[in-house]
Design a protein around this motif. Structure first.
Motif, PDB file in Angstrom:
ATOM      1  N   TYR A   3     -61.877  32.212 -26.305  1.00  0.00           N
ATOM      2  CA  TYR A   3     -60.662  31.567 -25.806  1.00  0.00           C
ATOM      3  C   TYR A   3     -59.432  32.115 -26.537  1.00  0.00           C
ATOM      4  CZ  TYR A   3     -57.277  27.933 -24.628  1.00  0.00           C
ATOM      5  OH  TYR A   3     -56.151  27.263 -24.196  1.00  0.00           O
ATOM      6  N   PHE A   4     -59.460  32.090 -27.863  1.00  0.00           N
ATOM      7  CA  PHE A   4     -58.266  32.475 -28.625  1.00  0.00           C
ATOM      8  C   PHE A   4     -57.950  33.967 -28.516  1.00  0.00           C
ATOM      9  CE2 PHE A   4     -58.385  28.243 -30.415  1.00  0.00           C
ATOM     10  CZ  PHE A   4     -57.034  27.945 -30.456  1.00  0.00           C
ATOM     11  N   LYS A   5     -58.940  34.810 -28.270  1.00  0.00           N
ATOM     12  CA  LYS A   5     -58.653  36.231 -28.053  1.00  0.00           C
ATOM     13  C   LYS A   5     -57.767  36.425 -26.822  1.00  0.00           C
ATOM     14  CE  LYS A   5     -61.491  39.589 -28.970  1.00  0.00           C
ATOM     15  NZ  LYS A   5     -60.847  40.139 -30.151  1.00  0.00           N
ATOM     16  N   HIS A  27     -53.577  24.271 -28.262  1.00  0.00           N
ATOM     17  CA  HIS A  27     -54.711  24.948 -27.628  1.00  0.00           C
ATOM     18  C   HIS A  27     -56.031  24.393 -28.151  1.00  0.00           C
ATOM     19  CE1 HIS A  27     -52.908  28.185 -25.259  1.00  0.00           C
ATOM     20  NE2 HIS A  27     -52.016  28.334 -26.227  1.00  0.00           N
ATOM     21  N   PHE A  28     -56.153  24.318 -29.454  1.00  0.00           N
ATOM     22  CA  PHE A  28     -57.403  23.898 -30.076  1.00  0.00           C
ATOM     23  C   PHE A  28     -57.820  22.499 -29.630  1.00  0.00           C
ATOM     24  CE2 PHE A  28     -59.554  22.092 -33.948  1.00  0.00           C
ATOM     25  CZ  PHE A  28     -60.740  22.782 -33.792  1.00  0.00           C
ATOM     26  N   PHE A  29     -56.875  21.574 -29.647  1.00  0.00           N
ATOM     27  CA  PHE A  29     -57.227  20.201 -29.291  1.00  0.00           C
ATOM     28  C   PHE A  29     -57.453  20.017 -27.793  1.00  0.00           C
ATOM     29  CE2 PHE A  29     -56.082  19.485 -33.645  1.00  0.00           C
ATOM     30  CZ  PHE A  29     -56.947  18.485 -34.033  1.00  0.00           C
ATOM     31  N   ARG A  30     -57.076  21.003 -26.977  1.00  0.00           N
ATOM     32  CA  ARG A  30     -57.475  21.009 -25.563  1.00  0.00           C
ATOM     33  C   ARG A  30     -58.974  21.263 -25.441  1.00  0.00           C
ATOM     34  NH1 ARG A  30     -53.472  25.492 -22.854  1.00  0.00           N
ATOM     35  NH2 ARG A  30     -51.567  24.683 -23.795  1.00  0.00           N
ATOM     36  N   LEU A  31     -59.504  22.046 -26.368  1.00  0.00           N
ATOM     37  CA  LEU A  31     -60.867  22.556 -26.269  1.00  0.00           C
ATOM     38  C   LEU A  31     -61.929  21.638 -26.840  1.00  0.00           C
ATOM     39  CD1 LEU A  31     -60.177  26.220 -27.440  1.00  0.00           C
ATOM     40  CD2 LEU A  31     -60.201  25.323 -25.095  1.00  0.00           C
ATOM     41  N   ILE A  32     -61.542  20.766 -27.756  1.00  0.00           N
ATOM     42  CA  ILE A  32     -62.532  19.969 -28.488  1.00  0.00           C
ATOM     43  C   ILE A  32     -62.383  18.485 -28.177  1.00  0.00           C
ATOM     44  CG2 ILE A  32     -62.612  21.643 -30.388  1.00  0.00           C
ATOM     45  CD1 ILE A  32     -60.952  19.510 -32.027  1.00  0.00           C
ATOM     46  N   LEU A  67     -58.470  26.047 -19.100  1.00  0.00           N
ATOM     47  CA  LEU A  67     -57.423  25.299 -19.802  1.00  0.00           C
ATOM     48  C   LEU A  67     -56.308  26.209 -20.318  1.00  0.00           C
ATOM     49  CD1 LEU A  67     -59.686  22.821 -21.794  1.00  0.00           C
ATOM     50  CD2 LEU A  67     -58.286  22.316 -19.781  1.00  0.00           C
ATOM     51  N   LEU A  68     -56.566  27.516 -20.313  1.00  0.00           N
ATOM     52  CA  LEU A  68     -55.556  28.492 -20.736  1.00  0.00           C
ATOM     53  C   LEU A  68     -54.701  28.845 -19.529  1.00  0.00           C
ATOM     54  CD1 LEU A  68     -54.396  30.332 -22.928  1.00  0.00           C
ATOM     55  CD2 LEU A  68     -56.103  32.033 -22.296  1.00  0.00           C
ATOM     56  N   LYS A  69     -53.436  28.484 -19.599  1.00  0.00           N
ATOM     57  CA  LYS A  69     -52.524  28.740 -18.495  1.00  0.00           C
ATOM     58  C   LYS A  69     -52.131  30.215 -18.452  1.00  0.00           C
ATOM     59  CE  LYS A  69     -50.809  24.121 -19.334  1.00  0.00           C
ATOM     60  NZ  LYS A  69     -50.123  23.521 -20.451  1.00  0.00           N
ATOM     61  N   ASP A  70     -51.829  30.710 -17.271  1.00  0.00           N
ATOM     62  CA  ASP A  70     -51.493  32.130 -17.094  1.00  0.00           C
ATOM     63  C   ASP A  70     -50.364  32.585 -18.024  1.00  0.00           C
ATOM     64  OD1 ASP A  70     -53.456  32.587 -15.212  1.00  0.00           O
ATOM     65  OD2 ASP A  70     -52.111  32.360 -13.499  1.00  0.00           O
ATOM     66  N   GLU A  71     -49.351  31.754 -18.197  1.00  0.00           N
ATOM     67  CA  GLU A  71     -48.202  32.155 -19.006  1.00  0.00           C
ATOM     68  C   GLU A  71     -48.528  32.181 -20.514  1.00  0.00           C
ATOM     69  OE1 GLU A  71     -47.755  27.680 -18.232  1.00  0.00           O
ATOM     70  OE2 GLU A  71     -48.301  29.417 -17.041  1.00  0.00           O
ATOM     71  N   GLU A  72     -49.714  31.669 -20.894  1.00  0.00           N
ATOM     72  CA  GLU A  72     -50.121  31.661 -22.291  1.00  0.00           C
ATOM     73  C   GLU A  72     -51.054  32.832 -22.631  1.00  0.00           C
ATOM     74  OE1 GLU A  72     -50.270  26.849 -22.975  1.00  0.00           O
ATOM     75  OE2 GLU A  72     -51.991  27.818 -22.039  1.00  0.00           O
ATOM     76  N   LYS A  73     -51.459  33.591 -21.637  1.00  0.00           N
ATOM     77  CA  LYS A  73     -52.429  34.649 -21.835  1.00  0.00           C
ATOM     78  C   LYS A  73     -51.820  35.907 -22.434  1.00  0.00           C
ATOM     79  CE  LYS A  73     -55.487  33.143 -18.142  1.00  0.00           C
ATOM     80  NZ  LYS A  73     -56.048  33.458 -16.825  1.00  0.00           N
ATOM     81  N   GLN A  74     -52.687  36.657 -23.133  1.00  0.00           N
ATOM     82  CA  GLN A  74     -52.284  37.957 -23.672  1.00  0.00           C
ATOM     83  C   GLN A  74     -51.847  38.855 -22.516  1.00  0.00           C
ATOM     84  OE1 GLN A  74     -52.042  38.981 -26.785  1.00  0.00           O
ATOM     85  NE2 GLN A  74     -53.652  38.087 -28.012  1.00  0.00           N
ATOM     86  N   ASP A  75     -50.900  39.726 -22.800  1.00  0.00           N
ATOM     87  CA  ASP A  75     -50.515  40.719 -21.797  1.00  0.00           C
ATOM     88  C   ASP A  75     -51.649  41.732 -21.641  1.00  0.00           C
ATOM     89  OD1 ASP A  75     -47.998  39.551 -21.452  1.00  0.00           O
ATOM     90  OD2 ASP A  75     -47.161  40.682 -23.138  1.00  0.00           O
ATOM     91  N   PRO A  76     -51.882  42.198 -20.410  1.00  0.00           N
ATOM     92  CA  PRO A  76     -52.954  43.211 -20.225  1.00  0.00           C
ATOM     93  C   PRO A  76     -52.639  44.468 -21.038  1.00  0.00           C
ATOM     94  CG  PRO A  76     -52.080  42.440 -18.105  1.00  0.00           C
ATOM     95  CD  PRO A  76     -51.221  41.860 -19.186  1.00  0.00           C
ATOM     96  N   VAL A  77     -53.682  45.082 -21.546  1.00  0.00           N
ATOM     97  CA  VAL A  77     -53.518  46.282 -22.372  1.00  0.00           C
ATOM     98  C   VAL A  77     -53.518  47.522 -21.519  1.00  0.00           C
ATOM     99  CG1 VAL A  77     -54.449  47.588 -24.309  1.00  0.00           C
ATOM    100  CG2 VAL A  77     -54.706  45.126 -24.249  1.00  0.00           C
TER     101      VAL A  77
END
Length: 168
Positions: A17-19, A72-77, A158-168
């Protein structure tokens, strides 16, 4: 660059998730806050070492401040459940926020206090300094990337699109 170490049940899903979160620079899974030097997975699963399965997260706090990581973390647990997340049970699957800088403690405590109102039960997530971190075996690192159909209790939606890493 800052570091926070999170225990949220099985470390495979927390890392995967965090990656994906924008601002996370590096992750590593391992074992923390136990009594044995450099334990292996079998020893940690025995419950005799006192370690938690954790994900150590290095992040750029100008992009991803600590309160956002905690969000983020407290969304997951489920922070009200002791020694269990998903199907995983045992002391190694407890939840915890292990900080590397004492400067982070007031913000962590304030965050947890603010979300406690959402729960009818007491929050049992540990908030402690990071006493130790021992990297898990290589096969655990980025496990779900190597094994996409591996078990995971984390809901990645639970990870919203605007929170995601940019594609490499």
């Amino acid at each position: 660059m800052k570091t926070i170490t999170l225990a949220g049940g099985c470390f495979w899903g927390i890392e995967a998730y965090f990656k994906r979160v924008r601002g996370v620079v590096h992750t590593s899974v391992g074992y923390s806050n136990g009594t044995k030097e450099n334990p292996d997975y079998k020893e940690v699963c025995s419950g005799k070492t006192g370690h938690a399965e954790v994900c150590k997260i290095d992040y750029d706090d100008s992009i991803l401040p600590l309160d956002k990581i905690l969000d983020h973390f407290f969304r997951l647990i489920d922070p009200t459940v002791l020694n269990r997340q998903g199907n995983d049970t045992g002391t190694q699957y407890r939840t915890g926020v292990y900080y590397s800088s004492d400067d982070d403690l007031p913000e962590i405590k304030e965050f947890v206090k603010s979300i406690a109102k959402k729960y009818s039960s007491e929050i049992v997530t540990e908030i402690e300094p990071l006493h130790n971190f021992f990297p898990a075996e290589d096969y655990h690192q980025e496990y779900l990337e190597k094994n996409p159909s591996g078990y995971c209790h984390i809901n990645f939606s639970l990870l919203k699109d605007e929170e995601k890493q940019d594609p490499v």
